[in-house]
Motif scaffolding. Structure first.
Motif, PDB file in Angstrom:
ATOM      1  N   THR A  64      42.198  37.203  44.109  1.00 20.91           N
ATOM      2  CA  THR A  64      42.616  38.539  44.543  1.00 20.91           C
ATOM      3  C   THR A  64      41.407  39.435  44.754  1.00 20.91           C
ATOM      4  O   THR A  64      41.348  40.195  45.740  1.00 20.91           O
ATOM      5  N   PHE A  89      49.775  34.710  48.342  1.00 15.92           N
ATOM      6  CA  PHE A  89      49.319  35.606  49.406  1.00 15.92           C
ATOM      7  C   PHE A  89      50.278  35.649  50.594  1.00 15.92           C
ATOM      8  O   PHE A  89      50.168  36.536  51.431  1.00 15.92           O
ATOM      9  N   TRP A 120      40.239  41.062  48.271  1.00 18.02           N
ATOM     10  CA  TRP A 120      40.065  42.511  48.426  1.00 18.02           C
ATOM     11  C   TRP A 120      38.678  42.834  48.969  1.00 18.02           C
ATOM     12  O   TRP A 120      38.531  43.679  49.851  1.00 18.02           O
TER      13      TRP A 120
END
Length: 344
Positions: A135, A65, A139
């Protein structure tokens, strides 16, 4: 928040189910004795869990990230290599019988490569699951924060527009009453009393997202009656509103700017003037039409701030995007406005 926790728990359950099933799926139907279960099931599962949670809690946040891709790949290559090496060492030390007859690179090269592919697949799976879950969570969190920020900005802007409208309305009304003081003191007193009722409504009843349309209609009627006190007999005001309670709720103070505008620009002291106001409700759609003569203000006339219609247009865009129609027209020196609002 509770929904996000449930999704996280279900995701982890899914990962563990896959990890539990994978050694069996890759066992090629071999007999499952206790040593084989430990060597080919529990030990790989332990290493898989280490790869999964190492990435889930630390490596992905620190490297993936933060866009340190080479470090992320390097750390995971080391982890997977160590897992394969340590698994082989453990099997060699404690489960020597299981590795007898295993294909070697010299004796049977293709099966040995297949063995390596299976090992890589076994340890790549938890890594990929960890990336997918982290992920997705990121999101979802980012999307929730974006929506919250958008809603906060929307509410702040609407609140600003609402507070902007109140002094604008009050200022224009005081200007109208001021013009009556010398000509008709009694009417001025009545107007002040009526204005106080209107301001009480604006201050204490409209600080909500939605209000009954019937209350807005009552407010508009009182305002029209107030404005009729200051105009001469040459001005005729006709209005028509729904008589029955519709139960429709609408954002407060949407129509008052149009009525203000009609009295400000559609009334002449020396010429006959006609203001026509009509509101209808049909199929959950509110239609508002207003028409008045056009008497443009003098360039040196600074009464009011001219923000009424701009304020309305902006509020409509924020409150009813893609659900309203706003049109203005000037024909034969008559200015008209057509507004349609589709309720949710």
């Amino acid at each position: 928040m509770q929904k996000n926790k449930t999704v996280t728990i279900l995701s982890h359950v899914l990962v563990w189910l896959v990890l539990l099933c994978m050694p069996y799926m890759l066992s090629y139907g071999q007999e499952q004795d206790i040593n084989r279960l430990i060597a080919h099931f529990w030990i790989p599962l332990l290493f898989s869990a280490g790869i999964f949670y190492g990435n889930y809690f630390l490596i992905i946040d620190q490297y993936l990230f933060t866009k340190k891709m080479l470090l992320f790949i390097g750390v995971n290559v080391v982890l997977i290599t160590c897992a394969i090496v340590f698994k082989e060492l453990i099997e060699g030390l404690y489960f020597e019988d299981l590795i007898k007859g295993r294909p070697t690179e010299d004796g049977d090269k293709p099966p040995f490569k297949m063995f390596l592919y299976i090992q890589l697949l076994m340890y790549m799976a938890p890594l990929l699951f960890s990336i997918a879950i982290k992920t997705t969570k990121r999101w979802v969190r980012t999307e929730a924060e974006r929506k919250e920020a958008t809603n906060f900005k929307l509410k702040s802007e609407l609140q600003h527009l609402h507070y902007q409208l109140q002094p604008h309305f009050f200022f224009n009304s005081l200007n109208n009453i001021y013009a009556m003081v010398d000509l008709s003191p009694d009417q001025a007193k009545t107007s002040i009393h009526s204005l106080s009722k209107l301001m009480r409504y604006m201050l204490y009843e409209t600080d909500v997202e939605l209000i009954l349309l019937s209350k807005e209609i009552e407010f508009m009627k009182k305002y029209i009656d107030l404005m009729k006190l200051r105009v001469s007999d040459k001005t005729v005001v006709n209005y028509s509103f729904p008589l029955k309670e519709t139960g429709i709720k609408i954002a407060p103070l949407l129509f008052i700017s149009l009525i203000e505008n009609a009295f400000k620009h559609g009334v002449s002291a020396s010429n006959e003037s006609l203001i026509t106001i009509e509101m209808t409700c049909e199929d959950n759609t509110v239609t508002f039409d207003i028409e008045n003569d056009n008497y443009p203000k003098q360039t040196n006339d600074q009464s009011g701030s001219g923000i009424g219609l701009q304020n309305l247009i902006k509020r409509l865009e924020l409150l009813y995007p893609q659900k309203h129609k706003f049109k203005t027209a000037l024909n034969n020196n008559r200015f008209s406005v057509h507004l349609e609002i589709e309720m949710n």
